[in-house]
Scaffold this motif. Sequence first.
Motif, PDB file in Angstrom:
ATOM      1  N   GLU A  35       9.054  -1.709  16.358  1.00 16.01           N
ATOM      2  CA  GLU A  35       7.853  -1.226  15.686  1.00 16.01           C
ATOM      3  C   GLU A  35       7.421  -2.281  14.685  1.00 16.01           C
ATOM      4  N   ALA A  36       6.153  -2.677  14.754  1.00 14.24           N
ATOM      5  CA  ALA A  36       5.598  -3.653  13.807  1.00 14.24           C
ATOM      6  C   ALA A  36       5.157  -2.916  12.554  1.00 14.24           C
ATOM      7  N   LEU A  37       5.626  -3.360  11.388  1.00 11.91           N
ATOM      8  CA  LEU A  37       5.275  -2.710  10.121  1.00 11.91           C
ATOM      9  C   LEU A  37       4.711  -3.748   9.161  1.00 11.91           C
ATOM     10  N   LEU A  38       3.502  -3.466   8.714  1.00 11.56           N
ATOM     11  CA  LEU A  38       2.738  -4.426   7.905  1.00 11.56           C
ATOM     12  C   LEU A  38       3.295  -4.572   6.492  1.00 11.56           C
ATOM     13  N   ARG A  39       3.312  -5.810   5.988  1.00 12.45           N
ATOM     14  CA  ARG A  39       3.700  -6.086   4.600  1.00 12.45           C
ATOM     15  C   ARG A  39       2.688  -7.054   4.000  1.00 12.45           C
ATOM     16  N   TRP A  40       2.448  -6.906   2.699  1.00 16.48           N
ATOM     17  CA  TRP A  40       1.576  -7.842   1.982  1.00 16.48           C
ATOM     18  C   TRP A  40       2.446  -8.622   0.995  1.00 16.48           C
ATOM     19  N   LEU A  48       4.564  -5.938  -0.834  1.00 20.30           N
ATOM     20  CA  LEU A  48       3.984  -4.602  -0.985  1.00 20.30           C
ATOM     21  C   LEU A  48       4.031  -3.841   0.338  1.00 20.30           C
ATOM     22  N   SER A  49       4.351  -2.537   0.234  1.00 21.60           N
ATOM     23  CA  SER A  49       4.379  -1.655   1.400  1.00 21.60           C
ATOM     24  C   SER A  49       2.956  -1.177   1.703  1.00 21.60           C
ATOM     25  N   PRO A  50       2.681  -0.848   2.971  1.00 20.84           N
ATOM     26  CA  PRO A  50       1.345  -0.358   3.335  1.00 20.84           C
ATOM     27  C   PRO A  50       0.909   0.865   2.525  1.00 20.84           C
ATOM     28  N   VAL A  51       1.861   1.685   2.075  1.00 16.90           N
ATOM     29  CA  VAL A  51       1.442   2.866   1.295  1.00 16.90           C
ATOM     30  C   VAL A  51       0.708   2.445   0.030  1.00 16.90           C
ATOM     31  N   GLU A  52       0.940   1.215  -0.429  1.00 16.35           N
ATOM     32  CA  GLU A  52       0.291   0.741  -1.645  1.00 16.35           C
ATOM     33  C   GLU A  52      -1.096   0.143  -1.405  1.00 16.35           C
ATOM     34  N   PHE A  53      -1.416  -0.231  -0.159  1.00 15.53           N
ATOM     35  CA  PHE A  53      -2.732  -0.860   0.039  1.00 15.53           C
ATOM     36  C   PHE A  53      -3.517  -0.375   1.251  1.00 15.53           C
ATOM     37  N   VAL A  54      -2.877   0.318   2.210  1.00 10.77           N
ATOM     38  CA  VAL A  54      -3.622   0.784   3.382  1.00 10.77           C
ATOM     39  C   VAL A  54      -4.712   1.804   3.006  1.00 10.77           C
ATOM     40  N   PRO A  55      -4.443   2.765   2.085  1.00 10.13           N
ATOM     41  CA  PRO A  55      -5.518   3.697   1.707  1.00 10.13           C
ATOM     42  C   PRO A  55      -6.777   2.981   1.195  1.00 10.13           C
ATOM     43  N   LEU A  62     -11.893  -2.349   5.312  1.00  7.38           N
ATOM     44  CA  LEU A  62     -11.137  -3.573   5.543  1.00  7.38           C
ATOM     45  C   LEU A  62     -10.016  -3.364   6.567  1.00  7.38           C
ATOM     46  N   ILE A  63      -9.673  -2.098   6.806  1.00 16.09           N
ATOM     47  CA  ILE A  63      -8.612  -1.797   7.773  1.00 16.09           C
ATOM     48  C   ILE A  63      -9.011  -2.258   9.184  1.00 16.09           C
ATOM     49  N   VAL A  64     -10.322  -2.388   9.429  1.00 14.54           N
ATOM     50  CA  VAL A  64     -10.751  -2.792  10.775  1.00 14.54           C
ATOM     51  C   VAL A  64     -10.372  -4.259  11.063  1.00 14.54           C
ATOM     52  N   TRP A  69      -6.029  -8.019  12.998  1.00 11.45           N
ATOM     53  CA  TRP A  69      -5.020  -9.055  12.719  1.00 11.45           C
ATOM     54  C   TRP A  69      -3.623  -8.549  13.120  1.00 11.45           C
ATOM     55  N   VAL A  70      -3.327  -7.304  12.785  1.00 10.04           N
ATOM     56  CA  VAL A  70      -2.017  -6.723  13.115  1.00 10.04           C
ATOM     57  C   VAL A  70      -1.825  -6.720  14.638  1.00 10.04           C
ATOM     58  N   LEU A  71      -2.851  -6.263  15.360  1.00  9.78           N
ATOM     59  CA  LEU A  71      -2.753  -6.203  16.821  1.00  9.78           C
ATOM     60  C   LEU A  71      -2.523  -7.586  17.425  1.00  9.78           C
ATOM     61  N   VAL A  89       2.496  -0.609  17.564  1.00 10.33           N
ATOM     62  CA  VAL A  89       1.614  -0.932  16.440  1.00 10.33           C
ATOM     63  C   VAL A  89       1.005   0.370  15.902  1.00 10.33           C
ATOM     64  N   ASN A  90       1.032   0.536  14.593  1.00  8.46           N
ATOM     65  CA  ASN A  90       0.426   1.724  13.969  1.00  8.46           C
ATOM     66  C   ASN A  90      -1.080   1.544  13.816  1.00  8.46           C
ATOM     67  N   LEU A  91      -1.847   2.542  14.240  1.00  3.46           N
ATOM     68  CA  LEU A  91      -3.301   2.466  14.089  1.00  3.46           C
ATOM     69  C   LEU A  91      -3.791   3.529  13.113  1.00  3.46           C
ATOM     70  N   SER A  92      -4.734   3.146  12.270  1.00  8.04           N
ATOM     71  CA  SER A  92      -5.346   4.082  11.330  1.00  8.04           C
ATOM     72  C   SER A  92      -6.466   4.847  12.028  1.00  8.04           C
ATOM     73  N   PRO A  93      -6.672   6.121  11.662  1.00  2.54           N
ATOM     74  CA  PRO A  93      -7.799   6.890  12.215  1.00  2.54           C
ATOM     75  C   PRO A  93      -9.131   6.169  11.997  1.00  2.54           C
ATOM     76  N   MET A 151       2.518   9.642  19.757  1.00  2.43           N
ATOM     77  CA  MET A 151       2.174  10.471  18.608  1.00  2.43           C
ATOM     78  C   MET A 151       3.228  10.269  17.532  1.00  2.43           C
ATOM     79  N   ASP A 152       2.784   9.685  16.414  1.00  3.70           N
ATOM     80  CA  ASP A 152       3.688   9.326  15.310  1.00  3.70           C
ATOM     81  C   ASP A 152       3.819  10.506  14.346  1.00  3.70           C
ATOM     82  N   ASP A 153       4.904  10.536  13.593  1.00  4.61           N
ATOM     83  CA  ASP A 153       5.115  11.539  12.530  1.00  4.61           C
ATOM     84  C   ASP A 153       4.978  12.967  13.051  1.00  4.61           C
TER      85      ASP A 153
HETATM   86  O1    G Z   1       7.080   0.255   6.710  1.00  6.45           O
HETATM   87  P1    G Z   1       6.816   1.372   5.722  1.00  6.45           P
HETATM   88  O2    G Z   1       7.890   2.432   5.643  1.00  6.45           O
HETATM   89  O3    G Z   1       6.572   0.874   4.348  1.00  6.45           O
HETATM   90  O4    G Z   1       5.434   2.036   6.188  1.00  6.45           O
HETATM   91  C1    G Z   1       4.780   2.970   5.408  1.00  6.45           C
HETATM   92  C2    G Z   1       3.619   3.571   6.169  1.00  6.45           C
HETATM   93  O5    G Z   1       2.659   2.566   6.514  1.00  6.45           O
HETATM   94  C3    G Z   1       4.004   4.252   7.472  1.00  6.45           C
HETATM   95  O6    G Z   1       3.329   5.499   7.535  1.00  6.45           O
HETATM   96  C4    G Z   1       3.470   3.337   8.530  1.00  6.45           C
HETATM   97  O7    G Z   1       3.057   4.038   9.688  1.00  6.45           O
HETATM   98  C5    G Z   1       2.278   2.686   7.847  1.00  6.45           C
HETATM   99  N1    G Z   1       2.012   1.367   8.430  1.00  6.45           N
HETATM  100  C6    G Z   1       2.875   0.347   8.591  1.00  6.45           C
HETATM  101  N2    G Z   1       2.280  -0.709   9.182  1.00  6.45           N
HETATM  102  C7    G Z   1       0.997  -0.335   9.402  1.00  6.45           C
HETATM  103  C8    G Z   1      -0.127  -0.986  10.009  1.00  6.45           C
HETATM  104  O8    G Z   1      -0.058  -2.100  10.515  1.00  6.45           O
HETATM  105  N3    G Z   1      -1.301  -0.288  10.043  1.00  6.45           N
HETATM  106  C9    G Z   1      -1.410   0.969   9.533  1.00  6.45           C
HETATM  107  N4    G Z   1      -2.597   1.572   9.612  1.00  6.45           N
HETATM  108  N5    G Z   1      -0.374   1.620   8.972  1.00  6.45           N
HETATM  109  C10   G Z   1       0.815   0.985   8.912  1.00  6.45           C
END
Ligand code: G
Length: 250
Positions: A35-40, A48-55, A62-64, A69-71, A89-93, A151-153
Amino acid sequence: RALEIDLRQALVTGEFELFYQPIVGLSSGRVVGLEALLRWCHPERGLLSPVEFVPMCEETGLIVPLGDWVLRTACCEVARMSDDISVAVNLSPVQFKAPGIVSSVMQALSQARLDPGRLELEITESVLLLESEDTLAALHRLRDLGVRISMDDFGTGYSSLSYLRRFPFDRIKIDRSFIADLETKDDCRAIIRAVASLGSDLGIDTTAEGVETESQLKTLRAEGLTEVQGYLFSPPVPRDEIVEVLAKAK
Ligand code: G
Ligand code: G
Ligand code: MN
Ligand code: NA
């Protein structure tokens, strides 16, 4: 807002990075995917974790471009790794409300020369909550490309089962809250058992998230899930380290 300006800049200066977490097949005991997980990597604030900047990215749109880039990055990096491992890859609504999600996925695949069957897209119930025919059509087109949809979560939304009827998912990822309470709450085990059996009857893979202990693993194996993921195997790690994790797992 300072964060928003920083975010726009970060995409230009290349401060984003993908970490990867292995997904282990329960029958083979091998790593079947990542699973690819985004970091800043923020120059002053550190990782920084996505919870701090994805919202904020979702609010500003900017998520588009960031999601693109993530894809692209996930597809390219995994294509260069050995074996026929897949990447999720996690996708945002919000990426589904914008037009180009299908072409964006197609571009990422062709640029990386990655077999579509090796790409999995993780969406949450909130994507289907949009109740939009366009969204459903996009999901079907993605699936027709050969991409897998998860289907995640699972279990954290409101009416998960109805969504399984609205769209033919390839995988259900059981939210880690169910695994965390596995040993202390009897109902968690019953729910996991029911999901495993549902998955098996419908031909849907079932993955447990957040597996941290051997004893959780033992229970999950007994209940017949198909994959597990969690700190017990590895936390999400940078690309260079995942190559080592994969080499060791052989
Ligand atoms: O990896 P971590 O536990 O910090 O992820 C926190 C949340 O961020 C998780 O809900 C995960 O699905 C979401 N997330 C991680 N990477 C991405 C990403 O590339 N895009 C989006 N939209 N969400 C992500
Ligand atoms: O929402 P999503 O399932 O995409 O989020 C995955 C998140 O779960 C990531 O932020 C990742 O860091 C986290 N995670 C992965 N494995 C474990 C684990 O074993 N325990 C806990 N508590 N979190 C985990
Ligand atoms: Mn996920
Ligand atoms: Na999840």
